[in-house]
Design an enzyme around this catalytic site. Structure first.
Site, mmCIF file in Angstrom:
data_model
loop_
_atom_site.group_PDB
_atom_site.id
_atom_site.type_symbol
_atom_site.label_atom_id
_atom_site.label_comp_id
_atom_site.label_asym_id
_atom_site.label_seq_id
_atom_site.Cartn_x
_atom_site.Cartn_y
_atom_site.Cartn_z
ATOM 1 N N HIS A 169 -3.504 -5.808 2.271
ATOM 2 C CA HIS A 169 -3.028 -5.843 3.823
ATOM 3 C C HIS A 169 -3.152 -7.940 4.418
ATOM 4 O O HIS A 169 -4.103 -7.879 3.266
ATOM 5 C CB HIS A 169 -4.266 -4.524 5.048
ATOM 6 C CG HIS A 169 -3.200 -3.471 4.342
ATOM 7 N ND1 HIS A 169 -2.308 -3.074 4.966
ATOM 8 C CD2 HIS A 169 -3.635 -2.434 3.022
ATOM 9 C CE1 HIS A 169 -2.002 -1.023 4.095
ATOM 10 N NE2 HIS A 169 -3.108 -1.082 3.388
ATOM 11 N N ARG A 199 -12.709 6.097 -1.577
ATOM 12 C CA ARG A 199 -11.352 5.199 -1.313
ATOM 13 C C ARG A 199 -12.113 4.292 -1.931
ATOM 14 O O ARG A 199 -13.192 3.604 -1.880
ATOM 15 C CB ARG A 199 -11.337 5.168 0.459
ATOM 16 C CG ARG A 199 -10.852 6.572 0.883
ATOM 17 C CD ARG A 199 -11.002 6.389 2.733
ATOM 18 N NE ARG A 199 -9.568 5.884 2.582
ATOM 19 C CZ ARG A 199 -8.080 5.988 2.571
ATOM 20 N NH1 ARG A 199 -8.299 6.833 2.282
ATOM 21 N NH2 ARG A 199 -7.490 4.994 2.552
ATOM 22 N N CYS A 239 1.057 -1.365 0.160
ATOM 23 C CA CYS A 239 0.095 -0.092 -0.132
ATOM 24 C C CYS A 239 0.921 1.252 0.619
ATOM 25 O O CYS A 239 0.851 1.804 -1.121
ATOM 26 C CB CYS A 239 -1.163 -0.130 0.876
ATOM 27 S SG CYS A 239 -2.625 1.066 1.038
#
Length: 242
Positions: free
Chosen positions: A188, A125, A93
């Site tokens: 993640h 987002r 990220c």
């Protein structure tokens, strides 16, 4: 055999459990009787990249990434040379974004610009559990993405094609990239406990770089990991059928 594992700026770049990737690498080495040395690499600390076998570059909030940019450029020449020489790097990220050029709204960050990629921010987002299919790995790759940046990777090979989720830009259909022994991704989770094949890929590359080709890691059962991966894939099919 032994490996030295480094974590770049762990107090700034440790979003959504990225430190768990380091724990996973160490545990899978220890299960195989391979010793590890862990190095936490703080901002402003001199780094001898020749002593590192594998480096983790995690994600952070925009504020933390901006703070990291105050000292990251000093690492540029040595880190670039290490990558070009086959150094093994996992960038997640924010770490992925900072390897290239970044254009957050109203700000100017002096990023590493080691890779010829760039990231632009958009208001919406991209947040979702994600599954990608990769030609480099036999199992689907699962993880969690949450980013406002859209990363454009040019001619680099993407890590894989998005099955569910958004990926690099939310529109191009691909996620992450692979370059030499560098693997960059938005995923993640942390990534490696959910995807033991990727973990062993990175470990094998690091061991071969240090000890020569032909390294074969002792197989592990990985039954809980495979069950977790399969569950995420099944759930993505229910929520986002093709």
């Amino acid at each position: 055999m032994n490996l030295t594992l480094g974590y770049l700026y762990p107090d700034l770049l440790n979003l959504y459990g990225d430190r768990g990737n380091l724990c996973c690498l160490q545990k899978r080495l220890n299960w195989r009787g391979i010793d590890t040395k862990l190095l936490s690499l703080a901002p402003g600390q001199p780094i001898d990249f020749s002593q590192l076998d594998l480096l983790l570059f995690g994600g952070g909030s925009d504020r933390e990434m901006e703070l990291a940019c105050r000292t990251l450029p000093a690492l540029r020449p040595d880190l670039k040379a290490w990558i070009e020489d086959g150094g093994v790097l996992l960038a997640v990220c924010g770490g992925y974004q900072l390897l290239g050029a970044c254009y957050p709204p109203g700000k100017s960050w002096d990023t590493l610009r080691i890779l010829d990629i760039y990231t632009q921010w958009e208001p919406r987002r991209l947040v979702q559990d994600t599954v990608i299919d990769s030609p480099f790995f036999s199992s689907p790759i699962t993880g969690f993405e949450n980013h406002a940046g859209r990363t454009y990777i040019g001619d680099y090979a993407p890590l894989g094609q998005v099955r569910s989720g958004y990926g690099n830009t939310g529109s191009h259909g691909y996620e992450g990239l692979l370059y030499k022994n560098l693997l960059a991704t938005y995923l993640h989770g942390p990534l490696l406990p959910k995807n033991p094949e990727i973990c062993d890929y990175l470990l094998t590359r690091a061991l071969e770089r240090k000890y020569g080709n032909g390294i074969r890691l002792k197989p592990l059962s990985d039954e809980p990991e495979h069950q977790a991966n399969a569950y995420m894939v099944r759930r993505s099919r229910r929520r986002f059928p093709r």
